[in-house]
Design an enzyme around this catalytic site. Structure first.
Site, PDB file in Angstrom:
ATOM      1  N   GLU A 119       0.753  -1.517   0.001  1.00 33.75           N
ATOM      2  CA  GLU A 119      -0.004   0.125  -0.093  1.00 33.75           C
ATOM      3  C   GLU A 119       0.746   1.506   0.122  1.00 33.75           C
ATOM      4  O   GLU A 119       0.396   2.375  -0.607  1.00 33.75           O
ATOM      5  CB  GLU A 119      -0.896   0.176   1.180  1.00 33.75           C
TER       6      GLU A 119
ATOM      7  N   SER B  75     -28.685 -34.504  47.174  1.00 25.13           N
ATOM      8  CA  SER B  75     -27.660 -35.040  48.107  1.00 25.13           C
ATOM      9  C   SER B  75     -26.549 -34.312  48.375  1.00 25.13           C
ATOM     10  O   SER B  75     -25.364 -35.161  48.898  1.00 25.13           O
ATOM     11  CB  SER B  75     -27.465 -36.504  47.915  1.00 25.13           C
TER      12      SER B  75
END
Length: 679
Positions: A72, A332
């Protein structure tokens, strides 16, 4: 310097100050929730609906950065915002070809366009872009410019920034990209919609290959790598953004709406593994069934994973409901604490015989889950088989208030029916409790009796551990629960675990722990509906074992046996401990009229020098009580002394120093205990 030059510089400075670049026009960023290592757990779209994650080039693939700059703006690191050579080349190509062949925009100019978008394509727009690029370069460093560009660059649809693109197209952060992936991310921002790989795969592939070819020509990559990278396919579909620990992430984001990044103590690897186990387990168990899990480090309280449901986005299982913090009947699962208190009080040991027959406890008549009774069993068998009647016999002896008090020490508050006092039914699930708090309670069993408050963030207050049980009692419970047979098909992992099933098959539980980690599993329907046949052993325990195996934390051995913790055979037990009896008839003992026994020496919490530092076996400790009914039996760290005493004084020769617990039991079964430290 001429006057004209000075005037020109002054004018430019004045214009720059009067019309600064709108650097704040970056749009709102996406909020992130990350784990203890910084790995992304969940990300949220910005208020404008775009995925826009902040980029830091230090955390991006260096090869990608090198390719981006080379493709770029190859003189990016040296120019001042405008590349005259690139502009001249673009202008010449425009004149010669009558169309734009290549652009002359620098990355700084592209950033100017992103923060101040303009629809028109004209020379005046280009000149404004150039001016803005110069202003940006005056204000920001090169790294800051790259960071902002890679946060805002478009990558197709509502994806902005390289991190959002990498997550959406490759399912990973852009820290280490393949050559093919890096090339695609370089190519996309030029024409993000035309090159979207999910919609235009051929166009995306061609653009990627052009980037690869140019990188080879520029000497950035080797020619041989181009051919190999070009054979790779581009992403066929867009992937969903990470949503690990979705329920917890929602909670912390709601609590701190202004923070962009929230770090948690979770481990993404553990979280991902447990979520997958939860999904698979729920599919096996059928429609509308969900699964929740919590795993914590018992030594620190750090929560490593919290799974709120079998699938956050699974509406068929009401996946949006966080069942890890929903109050349900724990079945339990509280029984280990009952047995631990009975062991602390010297009422029973592992090989003590206890009745498993129908009983009436002040009008409460508990029954075993399978409606059958085993007759006489050992305490070890009663806990491992999760028999209800023996557990209630022990709870009746130690008292519900003591159980509730010990749980409160662990930071656990039971939810009781409105207007009702706690009764014996809490031992079998007659109270509400969350999975999160159940795991917190079990940290005491895994951590030598000391509970840790659960923590999700480094910002959460780190509290000291709280003693809930004696180390000896915690060791005895782990010794018994580690002997419970694993569910069918599961390997022995070296963990202790307990299951539970609530009334009506509404909730199935399994909680397991090793020497460091606690993992709790809940299975059921979020709407509270019954699931016939749903039990802790058949539904939750297999998920527990699979989750422990796949969590990746490994199995930590249990702590060594603490001083005074012994496992006596039935023949070695003193006569009063060979069979548990919670009642004493008047014919045997007479109605107890004396006050309960109280230990007056040594006092609670005392540090006593008995000469152990000079001679390991020299110490003799005097014991004294008031009250109670003779004869008296003493236990030191859970081990009965050799003789029974009729007088209220006795003596004990400890076999080592450190923390010790002394317990006295009178003829009426009443107890008193103190904890001391011997030196």
């Amino acid at each position: 310097m001429t006057a004209a030059t000075i005037a020109g510089a002054f004018t430019l400075h004045h214009l720059d100050q009067a019309y600064p670049p709108p650097l704040e026009n970056t749009g709102a960023l996406s909020q992130e929730v990350v784990d203890r290592k910084g790995a992304l757990l969940r990300v949220y779209a910005a208020p404008d609906g775009r995925w826009r994650l902040k980029a830091e080039i230090e955390q991006l693939d260096p090869q990608f950065i090198k390719m981006l700059v080379a493709y770029e703006d190859r003189r990016f690191w040296s120019h001042s915002g405008v590349d005259p050579i690139a502009l001249a080349r673009a202008a010449m190509q425009l004149v010669l070809n009558g169309r734009v062949v290549s652009g002359g925009s620098t990355l700084s100019m592209q950033l100017a366009r992103l923060i101040e978008p303009r629809e028109e394509r004209s020379f005046s727009a280009k000149f404004r872009q150039i001016a803005r690029a110069l202003q940006i370069e005056w204000r920001l460093s090169k790294r800051e410019i790259l960071n902002r560009y890679l946060t805002l660059a478009p990558y197709g649809g509502n994806l902005e920034g390289v991190r959002a693109a990498s997550l959406a197209w490759f399912g990973k952060e852009p820290q280490k990209l393949t050559l093919s992936e890096a090339a695609l991310l370089v190519a996309l921002p030029q024409s993000p919609e035309a090159r979207r790989p999910d919609r235009h795969p051929d166009t995306a592939k061609s653009a990627r290959d052009r980037v690869l070819a140019r990188m080879a020509k520029a000497g950035i990559i080797a020619e041989g790598e181009v051919e190999r990278a070009s054979r790779g396919k581009v992403a066929a579909q867009r992937l969903p953004m990470p949503a690990f620990a979705a329920h917890l992430a929602d909670t912390v984001i709601r609590a701190t709406p202004g923070e962009l990044r929230r770090p948690l103590l979770l481990d993404r690897g553990v979280q991902a593994a447990l979520e997958e186990v939860a999904r698979e387990g729920a599919r096996r168990l059928g429609r509308k069934v969900s699964v929740a899990m919590v795993m914590a480090d018992a030594r620190t309280g750090d929560v490593l994973a919290r799974v709120g449901s079998a699938g956050y986005f699974d509406s068929s299982r009401a996946g949006w409901i966080d069942m890890s913090v929903a109050e349900r009947s724990p079945g339990s699962t509280l029984k280990p604490f009952i047995y631990a208190l009975a062991i602390e009080d010297g009422l029973v040991m592992q090989e003590t015989m206890i009745e498993d027959r129908p009983g009436n406890f002040h009008g409460y008549r508990p029954r075993n889950f399978d409606m059958e009774y085993q007759g006489d069993v050992t305490v070890r068998q009663a806990l491992q088989m999760s028999l209800n009647v023996p557990a209630i016999r022990l709870l009746d002896a130690v008292g519900t208030a003591r159980l509730i008090s010990r749980l409160k020490r662990a930071g656990v508050q039971l939810a009781l029916p409105k207007g009702q006092a706690p009764g014996l039914a809490i031992g079998l699930g007659g109270a509400g409790l969350t999975l999160e708090k159940l795991v917190q309670a079990y940290t005491a069993l895994a951590n030598r009796g000391e509970a840790r408050m659960l923590r999700y963030s480094t910002e959460d207050e780190e509290t000291a551990s709280t003693e809930v049980l004696t180390p000896a009692a915690a060791w005895q419970i782990a010794d018994m629960l580690s002997g419970v047979v694993p569910p069918q098909g599961a390997p022995r992992l070296g963990i202790a675990y307990k299951t539970g099933t609530s009334y009506g098959y509404r909730d199935a539980w399994a909680v397991g722990y090793d020497g460091r980690h606690v993992l709790g599993v809940w299975v059921g329907r979020p709407d509270g509906g019954s699931v016939p046949g749903l039990t802790g052993y058949l539904a939750a325990a297999p998920i527990l074992f699979e989750a422990f195996s796949r969590s990746g934390v490994g199995i930590t051995p249990f702590p060594p046996r603490p001083a005074g913790a012994v496992r006596l055979t039935a023949a070695e037990l003193p006569m009063p401990l060979r069979r548990f009896s919670s009642t004493f008839s008047a014919a045997q003992t007479g109605a107890p009229t004396e006050p309960a026994p109280e230990i007056v020496f040594p006092p609670e919490g005392a540090r006593i020098d008995v000469g152990l530092s000079e001679n390991r076996n020299a110490g003799i400790l005097a014991l004294k009580i008031i009250g109670g009914r003779a004869p008296f039996r003493w236990l030191a760290n859970g081990k009965p002394l050799a003789e029974t005493f009729r007088r209220r004084t006795a003596s004990w020769a400890p076999d080592g120093g450190g923390a010790s617990t002394l317990t006295v039991i009178d003829a009426a079964g009443r107890t008193a205990s103190v904890s001391v430290f011997l030196e």
